[in-house]
Every structure is written in structure tokens, then in C-alpha cells.
Design a protein around this motif. Structure first.
Motif, short mmCIF file in Angstrom:
data_model
loop_
_atom_site.label_atom_id
_atom_site.label_comp_id
_atom_site.label_asym_id
_atom_site.label_seq_id
_atom_site.Cartn_x
_atom_site.Cartn_y
_atom_site.Cartn_z
N GLN A 114 0.82 -1.21 0.00
CA GLN A 114 0.00 0.00 0.00
C GLN A 114 0.86 1.26 0.00
OE1 GLN A 114 -2.39 -0.61 3.50
NE2 GLN A 114 -3.80 -2.03 2.50
N ALA A 115 2.02 1.19 0.64
CA ALA A 115 2.88 2.37 0.78
C ALA A 115 3.67 2.66 -0.48
CB ALA A 115 3.83 2.20 1.96
N PHE A 116 4.01 1.62 -1.24
CA PHE A 116 4.82 1.79 -2.45
C PHE A 116 4.07 1.24 -3.65
CE2 PHE A 116 7.84 1.45 1.07
CZ PHE A 116 8.68 2.53 0.84
N ASP A 117 4.18 1.93 -4.78
CA ASP A 117 3.49 1.47 -5.99
C ASP A 117 4.42 0.66 -6.88
OD1 ASP A 117 5.15 3.47 -6.84
OD2 ASP A 117 3.66 4.51 -8.05
N TYR A 118 5.50 0.17 -6.34
CA TYR A 118 6.43 -0.64 -7.11
C TYR A 118 7.15 -1.59 -6.17
CZ TYR A 118 9.93 2.59 -5.25
OH TYR A 118 10.72 3.34 -4.41
N GLY A 119 7.95 -2.50 -6.75
CA GLY A 119 8.68 -3.47 -5.96
C GLY A 119 8.36 -4.89 -6.39
N SER A 120 9.20 -5.81 -5.99
CA SER A 120 8.99 -7.22 -6.29
C SER A 120 8.64 -7.93 -4.99
CB SER A 120 10.27 -7.83 -6.89
OG SER A 120 10.08 -9.19 -7.20
N PHE A 121 7.44 -8.48 -4.92
CA PHE A 121 6.94 -9.14 -3.72
C PHE A 121 6.97 -10.65 -3.92
CE2 PHE A 121 5.66 -4.86 -3.28
CZ PHE A 121 5.38 -4.60 -1.94
N ILE A 122 7.77 -11.33 -3.09
CA ILE A 122 8.02 -12.76 -3.26
C ILE A 122 7.54 -13.53 -2.03
CG2 ILE A 122 9.80 -14.51 -3.67
CD1 ILE A 122 11.56 -12.19 -4.76
N PHE A 123 6.84 -14.64 -2.28
CA PHE A 123 6.40 -15.50 -1.19
C PHE A 123 7.05 -16.86 -1.33
CE2 PHE A 123 3.61 -18.35 1.16
CZ PHE A 123 3.35 -17.61 2.31
N LEU A 124 7.68 -17.34 -0.24
CA LEU A 124 8.32 -18.65 -0.23
C LEU A 124 7.39 -19.68 0.43
CD1 LEU A 124 11.90 -17.61 0.96
CD2 LEU A 124 11.09 -17.93 -1.39
N PHE A 125 7.18 -20.79 -0.26
CA PHE A 125 6.34 -21.87 0.24
C PHE A 125 7.20 -23.01 0.79
CE2 PHE A 125 3.36 -19.88 -2.64
CZ PHE A 125 2.11 -20.13 -2.10
N PRO A 126 6.75 -23.64 1.88
CA PRO A 126 7.34 -24.92 2.27
C PRO A 126 6.73 -25.99 1.37
CG PRO A 126 5.56 -24.39 3.76
CD PRO A 126 5.69 -23.21 2.81
N PRO A 127 7.39 -27.14 1.20
CA PRO A 127 6.83 -28.18 0.33
C PRO A 127 5.50 -28.73 0.84
CG PRO A 127 9.16 -28.59 0.76
CD PRO A 127 8.73 -27.49 1.69
N SER A 128 5.34 -28.79 2.17
CA SER A 128 4.12 -29.34 2.75
C SER A 128 4.08 -29.00 4.23
CB SER A 128 4.08 -30.86 2.59
OG SER A 128 5.12 -31.47 3.35
N ARG A 129 2.94 -29.24 4.85
CA ARG A 129 2.83 -29.04 6.30
C ARG A 129 3.78 -29.97 7.03
NH1 ARG A 129 1.00 -31.02 10.89
NH2 ARG A 129 -0.09 -29.68 12.40
N GLN A 130 3.87 -31.21 6.56
CA GLN A 130 4.71 -32.19 7.24
C GLN A 130 6.18 -31.77 7.25
OE1 GLN A 130 2.36 -32.90 4.96
NE2 GLN A 130 0.85 -33.81 6.38
N VAL A 131 6.66 -31.29 6.11
CA VAL A 131 8.05 -30.86 6.02
C VAL A 131 8.29 -29.64 6.90
CG1 VAL A 131 9.82 -29.89 4.50
CG2 VAL A 131 8.44 -31.82 3.73
#
Length: 216
Positions: A114-131
């Protein structure tokens, strides 16, 4: 010959235990120009952490004063502790042409969006709940209650992944790093960060050079 390049924003979020810190450390080692946005936090330091390097460790009173002063670009409460990013510090780094890395939770990423109108936003996933559970247990720092809390928080964070531009799964560390590295390099090629490039190249097309060649 190169032209001046403005700083970019790289925002990375992930559930606790996904391996985000390892990937970020490696990225910063390869790219020294990537400045780290050191957050304020009210949680106590963990073994090996240093004030001013990993976080600015402050009291809740000091943190609330930063809020009152309007000095925070974003802030959030995570696992009962407060975290926030200094707006003046970030702006100073961007003005100097430094790329700025944000290692923050989903709440903070939403505020930055909301504060910036630019940038690269990256989300890292775990392989699974178990891992993810195995990784958290492997730390040896979580009791049963805190483990369940972190897993519940991870579920809520995963459900908000659509906020981010890029998704990376950390199943294989080497592949995850290659993906993260590629996203960072690609972001830096966007025209918004290279505003002087076109003018610099066009300046080589002078009238004298154009007039010096003729087909007869």
C-alpha cells in the motif's frame, strides 16, 4: 559505460521455518549492493543476533514512540512481538541507489504494498505441512504450544499468498535459490529503475555522427 540506476524494493515473506533466512543470506553474499532493511522489534535477541545488524531491539515504549512519530513504513504484531520498518532509513537507501531487501511477515508486506506502488513481492512456500513441522522441530527451540501456533500462523499466511507477485517453493534449496536470484535480476532490468538509460543511449545519436555517413 553505464547510467545511474535507482534502488529497487525486494520484499520476501514466508512462514517461519521455510528457509527464508538461509536464502536471503546467500542472496546478500552474492549481491553486496543489496542493502538489508533492518527492522525494529520488541522481541528479545536470539543467540548470535546483534543489535543493529539483525534487528534494532527496542522496548514496547520505544516502539510506540516510533509509531507516534510516523517513522514506520509498516509495522505488525507477530507471535506477540512488534516489528516495524523505518521509513527514513529505507528512503535514504533508495535515494542512494541501493536495492533494499525486506524480510518481513505477510502483514508487513501488505502495508508495504500500500505504501509503495512498485517493488517485487516474493512469497516462499514450504513443500508441505509435514516438512514444515519437521523443520520447526529440528530447531529444538519450539515447545508443543509454540509449534502449534507457528503451524496455525503458517496456514493463515499461505492463504494470503495471492498478495505476492512471485511464488517460490523451497523444496530443493539450490533450485529455490536459483529462482530467487532470477527474480531479483529480472526486477532490476525493469524500465522504472533505469530511467536514465534511454537518454544515455540516445545521447550517442548526435547530429554530427548522423551527418558523417552518407550513401552518396
Amino acid at each position: 559505460m553505464s547510467s545511474a540506476r535507482s534502488g529497487l524494493l525486494l520484499v520476501i515473506s514466508a512462514p517461519s521455518g521455510t528457509g527464508k533466512s538461509t536464502l536471503i543470506k546467500r542472496l546478500r553474499q552474492e549481491f553486496p549492493r543489496l542493502a538489508f532493511s533492518v527492522s525494529y522489534t520488541t522481541r528479545p535477541p536470539r543467540p548470535g543476533e546483534e543489535n543493529g545488524r539483525d534487528y534494532h531491539f527496542v522496548s514496547k515504549e520505544q516502539f510506540h514512540q516510533l509509531q507516534v512519530d510516523g517513522s514506520l513504513a509498516e509495522w505488525a504484531e507477530v507471535h506477540g512481538n512488534l516489528y516495524g520498518t523505518s521509513q527514513p532509513a529505507v528512503q535514504e537507501m533508495l535515494n542512494k541507489g541501493s536495492d533494499v531487501l525486506f524480510d518481513i511477515d505477510v502483514q508487513g508486506a501488505r502495508q508495504l504494498r500500500q505504501a509503495f506502488d512498485y517493488g517485487s513481492f516474493i512469497f516462499l512456500f514450504p513443500p508441505s505441512r509435514q516438512v514444515l513441522e519437521q523443520r520447526l522441530r529440528g530447531r529444538g527451540t519450539e515447545d508443543s504450544r509454540s509449534l502449534n501456533q507457528r503451524l496455525a500462523n503458517a496456514r493463515r499466511e499461505l492463504e494470503q499468498a495471492e498478495l505476492f507477485d512471485t511464488w517460490i517453493i523451497n523444496d530443493d534449496l539450490e533450485q529455490a535459490y536459483r529462482d530467487l536470484r532470477s527474480v531479483y535480476l529480472a526486477e532490476g532490468l525493469r524500465s522504472r529503475y533505469n530511467g536514465e538509460l534511454m537518454a544515455h543511449i540516445l545521447s550517442t545519436w548526435t547530429e554530427s555522427k548522423l551527418g558523417s555517413s552518407s550513401d552518396g
